[in-house]
Design a protein around this motif. Sequence first.
Motif, short mmCIF file in Angstrom:
data_model
loop_
_atom_site.label_atom_id
_atom_site.label_comp_id
_atom_site.label_asym_id
_atom_site.label_seq_id
_atom_site.Cartn_x
_atom_site.Cartn_y
_atom_site.Cartn_z
N ARG A 28 0.87 -1.41 0.06
CA ARG A 28 0.06 0.11 -0.15
C ARG A 28 0.73 1.07 0.16
O ARG A 28 1.82 1.28 0.82
CB ARG A 28 -0.67 0.11 0.95
CG ARG A 28 -1.60 -1.00 0.96
CD ARG A 28 -2.72 -1.49 2.48
NE ARG A 28 -3.86 -1.76 2.09
CZ ARG A 28 -4.96 -1.77 1.72
NH1 ARG A 28 -5.22 -0.72 1.94
NH2 ARG A 28 -6.00 -2.87 1.69
N SER A 203 -12.47 5.23 -5.28
CA SER A 203 -11.51 4.20 -5.11
C SER A 203 -12.14 3.65 -6.45
O SER A 203 -13.08 3.30 -6.99
CB SER A 203 -11.44 3.28 -4.44
OG SER A 203 -12.20 2.70 -3.65
N THR A 229 -7.42 6.54 -4.99
CA THR A 229 -7.31 5.41 -5.08
C THR A 229 -7.25 3.64 -5.81
O THR A 229 -8.33 4.38 -6.32
CB THR A 229 -7.30 5.02 -3.50
OG1 THR A 229 -7.37 6.07 -2.40
CG2 THR A 229 -6.74 3.12 -3.08
#
Length: 505
Positions: A28, A203, A229
């Motif tokens: 991440r 996202s 994201t």
Amino acid sequence: MVKGIGNWLVKHSESLPERLAVVYNEKRFTYAELNERVNRFANALLSLGVRKGDRVNALLLNTNEMLESMFACAKIGAIFVPINFRLSVDEVHYIVNDSRGYHLIYDGRMKSLVDQLRTQNSSLQEYIHVGSDPHKEDSVYEDLIAEANNVEPEFDIFLDDIHLMMYTSGTTGRPKGAMLTHGNTLWNAINFINAIPFNYSDSTLTVAPLFHIGGMSVMTTPLLYIGGTIYLDDQFDPNRVMQKIHDERITSLFLVPAMWQALTTVENFGAYDISSLQLAVSGGAPCPITVIEFFQKREIPFYEGFGLTETAPFVCILDRENTLRKNGSVGKAPIHTSVRIVDPLDRDVPSGEVGELIVNGPNVMVGYWNKPKATSEAIKNGWFYTGDLAKFDDEGFIYIVDRKKDMIITGGENVYPIEIEQLLFRHPNIREAAVIGCPDEKWGESIKAIVSLKNNSQQLSVQDIETFLNGKIARFKIPKQVEIVEALPRNATGKILKTVLRQKV
């Protein structure tokens, strides 16, 4: 000074440093971390001799290294060339030599393919290995990042500089490298955020391959432009996709129709909480209406879009407010793109009549790499000729009728296979369908349906098809031949390879 798309990461790393940018499996990265890795790899590429305008080839899956490599090239003015890793070694060799790439970044899972490539005479001089067990002469991706510095590369990058070269699928011959500029990718992102409701809190799950313009630029680059994201997955499995939406509360998803269709077959579909999904987009090929209806019934906002590699890719999209009312349409063009539908003499056709769809705007490529003749045939007076047949309705909504090359002429009548295929998808035992023309001495061409079945124990005959279609379409459009196959041939992006089917006629 305009810095191109690489500047997106610079800005987000300053204003949103802790925001999650990219997720791949357990890895991440925040925007600050992503920008640092991109800077380090950009400086590593410079140390390996990459210069502005150089083509950097890549055989990578949907991993963080794919996006990092693209942005690293963008920051130093190099041209990133992602290659479909499902191609044969001869096809990869052609693209490498055609692009004159000296550097290849490859995933260790591509080792067998790359080892074959090494034995061929190519332009490659440097191999960069991602993963474990590298070749002894190769550079190692993570070692390069660890050893390079984090200074921001200082290059004059302009919007008309090429940053990405994607090779078309080559279904009608050798693939061509579509040259896309920083401006093409920027304006594509701007078109998207004007047409669809998403923002930096959103996202997406990118499971469509990033070597294809759909995976790269339908959701992925527009979300990176606004600071969203990106969740990456390097393998498509319907249950796995559902689980990731459930676990990560994914808000948007782009898939090609074959993938959307696979999701409809998930047995325990209702067991997954996918209420977070507020944007479902299909593109790359016509989506069966039955699939669209499946998601609409479950109150998932479903958009059908249309685009091409050469248009970076956004040409038009059908918004959620009109999905039911205008089922079958691909909507309208976004604010910064213009479309026309013309006859063979380049005259605009009236609403309801079929012509070729042509596109103009800042999202249209600058041309095909080293192919001036193909470029001049495709782009005339600033308009890109798509090769797709389409029509407007009386409200200006666009309907893609078929590929120009796929149209069938039987007994002097034009027949558009998509119309027949959409009806065949509604047959209770048909899983896939493709309609092609076959040479016919009497009619010029006759119509053949090639289908795969949901239940192979229940065979279909020409008479069964005729009975099913009778009254739904004109008699001359009903297939005269039916062939049943296990599965239809598709390319890596899910498009049915009708050229392969026609070769077998």
